[in-house]
Design a protein around this motif. Structure first.
Motif, PDB file in Angstrom:
ATOM      1  N   MET A  49      10.691 -12.976  78.262  1.00 31.92           N
ATOM      2  CA  MET A  49      10.458 -12.260  79.493  1.00 31.92           C
ATOM      3  C   MET A  49       9.274 -11.318  79.319  1.00 31.92           C
ATOM      4  O   MET A  49       9.037 -10.793  78.245  1.00 31.92           O
ATOM      5  CB  MET A  49      11.675 -11.439  79.883  1.00 31.92           C
ATOM      6  CG  MET A  49      12.867 -12.235  80.276  1.00 31.92           C
ATOM      7  SD  MET A  49      12.502 -13.110  81.798  1.00 31.92           S
ATOM      8  CE  MET A  49      14.035 -13.892  82.035  1.00 31.92           C
ATOM      9  N   LYS A  51       7.324  -7.881  80.994  1.00 30.60           N
ATOM     10  CA  LYS A  51       7.379  -6.710  81.875  1.00 30.60           C
ATOM     11  C   LYS A  51       5.941  -6.334  82.214  1.00 30.60           C
ATOM     12  O   LYS A  51       5.145  -6.029  81.329  1.00 30.60           O
ATOM     13  CB  LYS A  51       8.070  -5.547  81.170  1.00 30.60           C
ATOM     14  CG  LYS A  51       8.059  -4.261  81.971  1.00 30.60           C
ATOM     15  CD  LYS A  51       8.708  -3.145  81.168  1.00 30.60           C
ATOM     16  CE  LYS A  51       8.613  -1.820  81.860  1.00 30.60           C
ATOM     17  NZ  LYS A  51       9.206  -0.743  81.032  1.00 30.60           N
ATOM     18  N   ILE A  54       9.438  -7.941  86.366  1.00 26.44           N
ATOM     19  CA  ILE A  54       9.988  -8.700  85.243  1.00 26.44           C
ATOM     20  C   ILE A  54       9.889 -10.178  85.610  1.00 26.44           C
ATOM     21  O   ILE A  54      10.375 -10.598  86.662  1.00 26.44           O
ATOM     22  CB  ILE A  54      11.471  -8.337  84.970  1.00 26.44           C
ATOM     23  CG1 ILE A  54      11.638  -6.834  84.735  1.00 26.44           C
ATOM     24  CG2 ILE A  54      12.016  -9.160  83.800  1.00 26.44           C
ATOM     25  CD1 ILE A  54      10.942  -6.288  83.510  1.00 26.44           C
ATOM     26  N   ALA A  91       9.565  -7.809  77.794  1.00 25.84           N
ATOM     27  CA  ALA A  91      10.686  -7.147  78.470  1.00 25.84           C
ATOM     28  C   ALA A  91      11.935  -7.316  77.615  1.00 25.84           C
ATOM     29  O   ALA A  91      12.160  -8.376  77.037  1.00 25.84           O
ATOM     30  CB  ALA A  91      10.907  -7.754  79.842  1.00 25.84           C
ATOM     31  N   LYS A 137      16.190  -6.753  77.524  1.00 27.11           N
ATOM     32  CA  LYS A 137      17.393  -6.581  78.338  1.00 27.11           C
ATOM     33  C   LYS A 137      18.215  -5.453  77.735  1.00 27.11           C
ATOM     34  O   LYS A 137      18.620  -5.503  76.577  1.00 27.11           O
ATOM     35  CB  LYS A 137      18.195  -7.878  78.377  1.00 27.11           C
ATOM     36  CG  LYS A 137      19.400  -7.842  79.244  1.00 27.11           C
ATOM     37  CD  LYS A 137      19.050  -7.979  80.683  1.00 27.11           C
ATOM     38  CE  LYS A 137      20.327  -8.260  81.470  1.00 27.11           C
ATOM     39  NZ  LYS A 137      20.120  -8.195  82.876  1.00 27.11           N
ATOM     40  N   TRP A 154      16.648  -4.310  82.780  1.00 25.93           N
ATOM     41  CA  TRP A 154      15.463  -4.604  81.982  1.00 25.93           C
ATOM     42  C   TRP A 154      14.716  -3.341  81.601  1.00 25.93           C
ATOM     43  O   TRP A 154      14.606  -2.416  82.373  1.00 25.93           O
ATOM     44  CB  TRP A 154      14.535  -5.534  82.744  1.00 25.93           C
ATOM     45  CG  TRP A 154      15.129  -6.881  82.953  1.00 25.93           C
ATOM     46  CD1 TRP A 154      15.767  -7.337  84.057  1.00 25.93           C
ATOM     47  CD2 TRP A 154      15.177  -7.931  82.006  1.00 25.93           C
ATOM     48  NE1 TRP A 154      16.195  -8.618  83.866  1.00 25.93           N
ATOM     49  CE2 TRP A 154      15.853  -9.015  82.621  1.00 25.93           C
ATOM     50  CE3 TRP A 154      14.719  -8.085  80.703  1.00 25.93           C
ATOM     51  CZ2 TRP A 154      16.073 -10.219  81.966  1.00 25.93           C
ATOM     52  CZ3 TRP A 154      14.935  -9.291  80.061  1.00 25.93           C
ATOM     53  CH2 TRP A 154      15.598 -10.329  80.685  1.00 25.93           C
TER      54      TRP A 154
END
Length: 82
Positions: free
Chosen positions: A1, A3, A45, A74, A76, A81
């Protein structure tokens, strides 16, 4: 992921935040987007990096002004997030 934090000038209220969130959701595939007029930014995100030129164009269409963006991994957390 990924950000992505985007600095944006011109948002003045909660409706501006909602408008920016809707624009990002329509133009990109994202897991989440949260805008803040107080912080003059949107935090996105996504699974893939956001194309900067496409984002600039999307922001320009809303009437707001793109300032800059930064991206990082990113993570969790317990409450969402980071």
């Amino acid at each position: 992921m990924v950000k992505t934090t985007v600095k944006i000038d011109g948002m003045r209220c909660g409706m501006c935040e909602a408008h920016m969130n809707d624009t990002v959701r329509k133009k990109f595939t994202v897991k989440s987007v949260k805008s803040s007029f107080k912080n003059a930014e949107s935090v996105i995100i996504s699974e893939e990096p956001i194309d900067e030129e496409m984002l600039k164009a999307a922001i320009a269409e809303t009437g707001y002004e793109y300032k800059n963006m930064t991206s990082c991994e990113a993570k969790k957390g317990l409450f969402g997030w980071k």
